[in-house]
Design an enzyme around this catalytic site. Structure first.
Site, mmCIF file in Angstrom:
data_model
loop_
_atom_site.group_PDB
_atom_site.id
_atom_site.type_symbol
_atom_site.label_atom_id
_atom_site.label_comp_id
_atom_site.label_asym_id
_atom_site.label_seq_id
_atom_site.Cartn_x
_atom_site.Cartn_y
_atom_site.Cartn_z
ATOM 1 N N SER A 45 0.847 -1.196 0.000
ATOM 2 C CA SER A 45 0.000 0.000 0.000
ATOM 3 C C SER A 45 0.879 1.241 0.000
ATOM 4 O O SER A 45 2.077 1.163 -0.265
ATOM 5 C CB SER A 45 -0.936 -0.023 1.207
ATOM 6 O OG SER A 45 -1.927 0.969 1.060
ATOM 7 N N ASN A 46 0.301 2.377 0.296
ATOM 8 C CA ASN A 46 1.063 3.631 0.353
ATOM 9 C C ASN A 46 0.538 4.472 1.509
ATOM 10 O O ASN A 46 -0.375 4.068 2.210
ATOM 11 C CB ASN A 46 0.972 4.365 -0.993
ATOM 12 C CG ASN A 46 -0.466 4.635 -1.367
ATOM 13 O OD1 ASN A 46 -1.167 5.347 -0.669
ATOM 14 N ND2 ASN A 46 -0.923 4.027 -2.459
ATOM 15 N N ARG A 47 1.097 5.664 1.676
ATOM 16 C CA ARG A 47 0.813 6.439 2.893
ATOM 17 C C ARG A 47 -0.408 7.346 2.758
ATOM 18 O O ARG A 47 -0.660 8.171 3.629
ATOM 19 C CB ARG A 47 2.048 7.267 3.250
ATOM 20 C CG ARG A 47 3.204 6.391 3.723
ATOM 21 C CD ARG A 47 4.463 7.204 3.907
ATOM 22 N NE ARG A 47 4.231 8.408 4.671
ATOM 23 C CZ ARG A 47 4.889 9.556 4.500
ATOM 24 N NH1 ARG A 47 5.815 9.636 3.569
ATOM 25 N NH2 ARG A 47 4.615 10.600 5.239
ATOM 26 N N SER A 48 -1.161 7.228 1.698
ATOM 27 C CA SER A 48 -2.325 8.106 1.536
ATOM 28 C C SER A 48 -3.320 7.916 2.696
ATOM 29 O O SER A 48 -3.656 6.791 3.058
ATOM 30 C CB SER A 48 -3.025 7.787 0.214
ATOM 31 O OG SER A 48 -4.275 8.435 0.186
#
Ligand code: C5P
Length: 414
Positions: free
Chosen positions: A210-213
């Site tokens: 995933s990512n940090r959004s």
């Protein structure tokens, strides 16, 4: 709100006699800050908890609390007829009973009888009272008549008790009130589909890429669009519950593939699409059916590209549909964003320099440059709500241009 040239919407803020009355001060202040004309009306029992002077000082006109002792001989009809919305916070058990019974013996209930405006009540009381069948039946009656209800929440109550019955957070009450007023806004009758959050691409049953959004910018866009009167579909990966708002539906997704499917369904009906989500660019080609174990050695995970959802939406664009993309960049952000604008075929590209202080992932603020085919608009460090409004202002301009109405996009020419 209000937009230039339109009068401020008028809210009667009713306060009944419960300890949560002190929080109504904050509701009053925030509504006025949002550009609303607030007429405070306090019941006689509310005056045991809070003073009229406070509400007169923070409201848009002197607070009133009596049917007979105010400047106007008929204050309730004037208040009721001129209201665009009546908000009652807190709404006590006694107030709800009198309102449901159609009584008009004091100024607040008389005003409610004299209004055709929508009404939002925010109950607050001890848990035992909240759960009492008479309170629930009164609320059912009011809901059947079209009254909206926010809260109560669970938490600390008066006298050290804890449970359900606490007045909803003032920010939530104000947010719902502004959405209820949004029926008059410049996106009224428009359907807006917004994606938000980072997608999660599974590796095995317990792990994902995933990512940090945080999804905050996409959620702020949804609230801003609701306030402007739109019907909003929020396709989000954010797990925490989204407060129920009129005209909002929420579709929870996890992966890029789920988001692609949900946005495809929405794109057939939407006037505006905003892809604010941080979609993973790659996903594991194969998802293990069992948890990858340390004993099996370091796994080699082969990745494959995810579908570019935005490009797919542009390819199937309905006539007149406005499509907005986001570009999180570092370095020469605007130049890279402009290239992405051209490549993806969007109407607006919101370029986000995520390396700027206070901008991007997980912050409550953002710094963006909005690119259109003819210009750019810089939005300096601002709350994500302000950024959302700046984006929607451009969207409204583009929609008006397509309808052949006045109001072309307001970005400055390059
Ligand atoms: O190419 P890049 O990921 O920087 O593009 C960002 C924009 O494209 C965002 O609006 C994002 O929501 C969208 N996007 C997409 N599908 C992908 C990757 C990005 O729709 N697979």
């Amino acid at each position: 709100m209000p937009t230039a040239g339109t009068p401020a919407p008028r809210v009667v803020l009713g306060v009944s006699g419960g300890i949560g009355a002190y929080k109504a001060v904050e509701v009053c202040r925030r509504l006025v800050e949002a550009g609303v004309h607030v007429a405070p009306v306090l019941t006689p029992d509310a005056l045991r908890f809070v003073g009229k002077t406070t509400f007169s000082a923070l409201g848009s006109e002197p607070a009133q609390s009596s049917l007979f002792e105010e400047a106007s001989p008929i204050p309730h009809t004037k208040l009721g007829q001129s209201a665009d919305l009546v908000v009652v916070a807190p709404a006590t058990a006694d107030f709800l009973a009198r309102y449901a019974a159609g009584m008009g013996g004091e100024l607040l209930t008389a005003t409610l009888l004299a209004t055709r405006a929508p009404v939002l009540v925010c109950p607050a009381m001890h848990t035992e009272m909240w759960e009492h069948p008479s309170v629930q039946e009164n609320l059912d009656t009011l809901r059947r008549r079209g009254v909206s209800v926010v809260g109560p929440e669970e938490g600390a109550l008066a006298a050290g008790d804890v449970g359900v019955g606490r007045l909803a957070d003032p920010a939530t009450i104000v947010s719902v009130a502004l959405v209820m007023l949004g029926g008059r806004g410049d996106l009224q009758g428009r359907r807006v589909a917004i994606s938000a959050g980072g997608t999660r691409e599974p590796i095995d049953p317990v792990r994902h890429l995933s990512n940090r959004s945080s999804g905050k910018q996409g959620h702020a866009l949804a609230t801003a669009a609701l306030r402007r009167g739109a019907e909003v579909v929020l396709v989000t990966t954010v797990g925490r519950p989204v407060a129920a708002q009129p005209r909002l539906s929420v579709v929870r997704v996890d992966t890029a593939a789920e988001m692609e499917a949900a946005m495809a369904v929405e794109s057939d009906k939407a006037d505006v699409i905003v892809m604010a989500a941080a979609v993973a660019d790659f996903r594991p080609r194969q998802v293990a059916t069992h948890k990858l174990a340390k004993d099996d050695g370091v796994p080699e995970i082969v990745l494959e590209p995810t579908p570019d959802i935005l490009c797919g939406l542009v390819a199937r664009r309905r006539p007149g549909q406005v499509i907005v993309g986001f570009a999180a960049e570092t370095g020469d952000a605007v130049e890279r964003g402009r290239r992405k604008f051209d490549r993806k075929g969007v109407d607006l590209m919101v370029v986000n320099d995520v390396s700027a202080p206070g901008a991007g992932f997980d912050h409550d603020t953002n710094v963006v440059t909005i690119l259109t085919s003819g210009g750019t608009r810089e939005v300096p460090l601002s709350s994500k709500e302000v950024v959302a409004d700046a984006v929607l202002e451009q969207v409204v301009g583009l929609l008006a241009g397509r309808d052949g109405r006045a109001g072309a996009p307001r970005a400055e020419e390059d």
